[in-house]
Design an enzyme around this catalytic site. Structure first.
Site, PDB file in Angstrom:
ATOM      1  N   TYR A 178       0.840  -1.208   0.000  1.00 36.25           N
ATOM      2  CA  TYR A 178       0.000   0.000   0.000  1.00 36.25           C
ATOM      3  C   TYR A 178       0.877   1.261   0.000  1.00 36.25           C
ATOM      4  O   TYR A 178       0.612   2.223  -0.732  1.00 36.25           O
ATOM      5  CB  TYR A 178      -0.881  -0.069   1.239  1.00 36.25           C
ATOM      6  CG  TYR A 178      -1.854   1.053   1.484  1.00 36.25           C
ATOM      7  CD1 TYR A 178      -3.049   1.144   0.758  1.00 36.25           C
ATOM      8  CD2 TYR A 178      -1.621   1.999   2.481  1.00 36.25           C
ATOM      9  CE1 TYR A 178      -3.953   2.157   1.029  1.00 36.25           C
ATOM     10  CE2 TYR A 178      -2.524   2.999   2.750  1.00 36.25           C
ATOM     11  CZ  TYR A 178      -3.691   3.082   2.026  1.00 36.25           C
ATOM     12  OH  TYR A 178      -4.598   4.085   2.298  1.00 36.25           O
ATOM     13  N   LYS A 231       0.787   4.111  -2.815  1.00 40.84           N
ATOM     14  CA  LYS A 231       0.328   5.443  -2.410  1.00 40.84           C
ATOM     15  C   LYS A 231       1.365   6.518  -2.695  1.00 40.84           C
ATOM     16  O   LYS A 231       1.016   7.638  -3.056  1.00 40.84           O
ATOM     17  CB  LYS A 231      -0.059   5.435  -0.918  1.00 40.84           C
ATOM     18  CG  LYS A 231      -1.417   4.770  -0.639  1.00 40.84           C
ATOM     19  CD  LYS A 231      -2.508   5.337  -1.525  1.00 40.84           C
ATOM     20  CE  LYS A 231      -3.885   5.320  -0.909  1.00 40.84           C
ATOM     21  NZ  LYS A 231      -4.932   5.747  -1.893  1.00 40.84           N
TER      22      LYS A 231
HETATM   23  P1  NAI Z   1     -13.494   2.753   2.367  1.00 41.76           P
HETATM   24  O1  NAI Z   1     -13.137   1.316   2.335  1.00 41.76           O
HETATM   25  O2  NAI Z   1     -14.491   3.205   3.384  1.00 41.76           O
HETATM   26  O3  NAI Z   1     -14.000   3.212   0.929  1.00 41.76           O
HETATM   27  C1  NAI Z   1     -13.296   2.880  -0.231  1.00 41.76           C
HETATM   28  C2  NAI Z   1     -14.287   2.560  -1.328  1.00 41.76           C
HETATM   29  O4  NAI Z   1     -13.571   2.252  -2.536  1.00 41.76           O
HETATM   30  C3  NAI Z   1     -15.148   1.342  -1.022  1.00 41.76           C
HETATM   31  O5  NAI Z   1     -16.523   1.680  -1.081  1.00 41.76           O
HETATM   32  C4  NAI Z   1     -14.785   0.330  -2.117  1.00 41.76           C
HETATM   33  O6  NAI Z   1     -15.882  -0.454  -2.558  1.00 41.76           O
HETATM   34  C5  NAI Z   1     -14.280   1.235  -3.219  1.00 41.76           C
HETATM   35  N1  NAI Z   1     -13.406   0.522  -4.162  1.00 41.76           N
HETATM   36  C6  NAI Z   1     -12.413  -0.345  -3.873  1.00 41.76           C
HETATM   37  N2  NAI Z   1     -11.883  -0.832  -5.002  1.00 41.76           N
HETATM   38  C7  NAI Z   1     -12.548  -0.265  -6.031  1.00 41.76           C
HETATM   39  C8  NAI Z   1     -12.438  -0.349  -7.444  1.00 41.76           C
HETATM   40  N3  NAI Z   1     -11.541  -1.171  -8.033  1.00 41.76           N
HETATM   41  N4  NAI Z   1     -13.247   0.406  -8.218  1.00 41.76           N
HETATM   42  C9  NAI Z   1     -14.168   1.222  -7.647  1.00 41.76           C
HETATM   43  N5  NAI Z   1     -14.333   1.338  -6.308  1.00 41.76           N
HETATM   44  C10 NAI Z   1     -13.529   0.599  -5.506  1.00 41.76           C
HETATM   45  O7  NAI Z   1     -12.109   3.555   2.557  1.00 41.76           O
HETATM   46  P2  NAI Z   1     -11.827   5.106   2.917  1.00 41.76           P
HETATM   47  O8  NAI Z   1     -11.213   5.154   4.257  1.00 41.76           O
HETATM   48  O9  NAI Z   1     -12.991   5.940   2.628  1.00 41.76           O
HETATM   49  O10 NAI Z   1     -10.642   5.427   1.873  1.00 41.76           O
HETATM   50  C11 NAI Z   1     -10.779   6.264   0.745  1.00 41.76           C
HETATM   51  C12 NAI Z   1      -9.399   6.547   0.189  1.00 41.76           C
HETATM   52  O11 NAI Z   1      -8.610   7.234   1.150  1.00 41.76           O
HETATM   53  C13 NAI Z   1      -8.605   5.308  -0.183  1.00 41.76           C
HETATM   54  O12 NAI Z   1      -7.851   5.559  -1.343  1.00 41.76           O
HETATM   55  C14 NAI Z   1      -7.703   5.110   0.984  1.00 41.76           C
HETATM   56  O13 NAI Z   1      -6.541   4.379   0.640  1.00 41.76           O
HETATM   57  C15 NAI Z   1      -7.397   6.545   1.341  1.00 41.76           C
HETATM   58  N6  NAI Z   1      -6.928   6.738   2.694  1.00 41.76           N
HETATM   59  C16 NAI Z   1      -7.764   6.606   3.750  1.00 41.76           C
HETATM   60  C17 NAI Z   1      -7.314   6.832   5.021  1.00 41.76           C
HETATM   61  C18 NAI Z   1      -8.204   6.772   6.197  1.00 41.76           C
HETATM   62  O14 NAI Z   1      -7.748   7.173   7.288  1.00 41.76           O
HETATM   63  N7  NAI Z   1      -9.431   6.309   6.069  1.00 41.76           N
HETATM   64  C19 NAI Z   1      -5.902   7.152   5.284  1.00 41.76           C
HETATM   65  C20 NAI Z   1      -5.108   7.315   4.106  1.00 41.76           C
HETATM   66  C21 NAI Z   1      -5.626   7.107   2.871  1.00 41.76           C
END
Ligand code: NAI
Length: 319
Positions: A164, A168
């Site tokens: 990851y 990233k």
């Molecule tokens: P989450 O798991 O709540 O939401 C991510 C969404 O992306 C999910 O609904 C999932 O179905 C969708 N997804 C996954 N693969 C997919 C694909 N191939 N095509 C379309 N949709 C897809 O995660 P969250 O926390 O909302 O994360 C959002 C972004 O922020 C991600 O890129 C994550 O890596 C990044 N991030 C989040 C952090 C946090 O503290 N929550 C910290 C650092 C980065």
């Protein structure tokens, strides 16, 4: 009174907007007048499965307050289909928030090919595929706002997230070059480094911090970065809980060690190591690779004190 920053006439795509942080981007953009494509494949945390319900719920919520939104259930790896949904429904694409993400955490010695490849496919290749499909439209209309989503794991490292972290930070490199190539077309690309309690960080972020780190607190920062008033390009913004800061790479002043031809040894590097790695003396920040190289060439030539060697013309302007 400050006037509201609105997105009337703008078309936005938010990937992975079915839940978590992306959901709040979609809701805020739509509440300010943007027409929104709500993309989500509806996978589990590790990228497996498929489900249309998260997207439908978000589209329904947007419609319930009078906003405009359409669903897209494709993987970000099929970026052309995601962008096509915006073009077919709204005729244009102004804003792309690359947000979809998964994690497959393992200590490095236990990482499988699949753990590495799936994480790279969704984050890095997914952002590439969506951005490449949107790029010609944005370039042609001379307007675009693109967001990459990075992570503190990539910027600073985190146990169990080598796959990851690599993906990233790859997105920051991707942004750096898009920022240069898009500048003259008014297509700007920036990176958000969010932290929020979602299913992705459940167990990683303590529950009591969850109250401080709500996903909805990231949305105003990203929406500002997507607004036409924001002319920032090529920066990394770290944000959580209504706090935001800029992050950039820092280079030490450096040491040119070669005094003349063939007078440079491993021992020279050893005796200069403290100075090479001293971050307190004249730190530097570059905004392009050519600028960085030009600076190096200048220092080397100064050290050699050889005015007979012309500065290569390709670097002259950057110096
Ligand atoms: P989450 O798991 O709540 O939401 C991510 C969404 O992306 C999910 O609904 C999932 O179905 C969708 N997804 C996954 N693969 C997919 C694909 N191939 N095509 C379309 N949709 C897809 O995660 P969250 O926390 O909302 O994360 C959002 C972004 O922020 C991600 O890129 C994550 O890596 C990044 N991030 C989040 C952090 C946090 O503290 N929550 C910290 C650092 C980065």
């Amino acid at each position: 009174a400050r006037s509201l920053l609105r997105f009337d006439g703008r078309v936005a795509i938010v990937t992975g907007a079915g839940r978590g942080i992306g959901r709040d981007y979609a809701l805020l953009l739509a509440s300010r007048g943007a027409k929104v494509v709500v993309n989500d494949l509806g996978v589990d945390l590790t990228g497996l499965g498929k489900n249309s319900k998260p997207v439908d719920e978000v589209v329904q919520t947007i419609k319930s307050f009078g906003g405009i939104a359409v669903p897209n259930y494709d993987s970000v790896e099929d970026g052309e289909k995601v962008i096509k949904t915006a073009i077919d429904n709204f005729g244009r694409i102004d804003i792309l928030v690359n947000n979809a993400g998964i994690i497959r955490d393992k200590s490095f010695s236990r990482i499988s090919d699949l753990d590495w490849d799936l994480v790279h496919k969704v984050h890095l290749r997914g952002s590439f595929m969506c951005t490449r499909a949107a790029w010609p439209y944005m370039k042609q209309q001379k307007y675009g706002r693109i967001i990459m989503t990075s992570s503190t794991s990539g910027l600073y490292g985190n146990f169990g997230q080598s796959n990851y972290s690599a993906a990233k930070l790859g997105l920051v490199g991707f942004m750096n070059t898009l920022a240069l190539e898009g500048q003259k077309y008014n297509v700007f690309c920036n990176t958000i480094v969010p932290a929020a309690l979602s299913r992705l960080t459940q167990g990683l972020i303590p529950e009591e911090v969850g109250e401080i780190f709500k996903p909805e607190y990231i949305a105003p920062v990203v929406c500002y970065m997507c607004h036409e008033n924001c002319t920032e390009n090529g920066v990394v913004i770290e944000s959580a809980g209504g706090w935001a800061a800029k992050v950039r790479l820092q280079k030490s002043g450096g040491v040119a060690m070669r005094k003349a031809e063939n007078t440079f040894s491993i021992e020279d590097v050893q005796s200069n190591w403290d100075a090479i790695t001293d971050m307190t003396c004249n730190p530097l920040y570059h905004t392009s690779a050519s600028e960085a190289t030009a600076h190096t060439v200048k220092l080397i030539l100064e050290k050699l004190n050889d005015s007979s060697k012309p500065i290569p013309t390709s670097f002259e302007s950057a110096i």
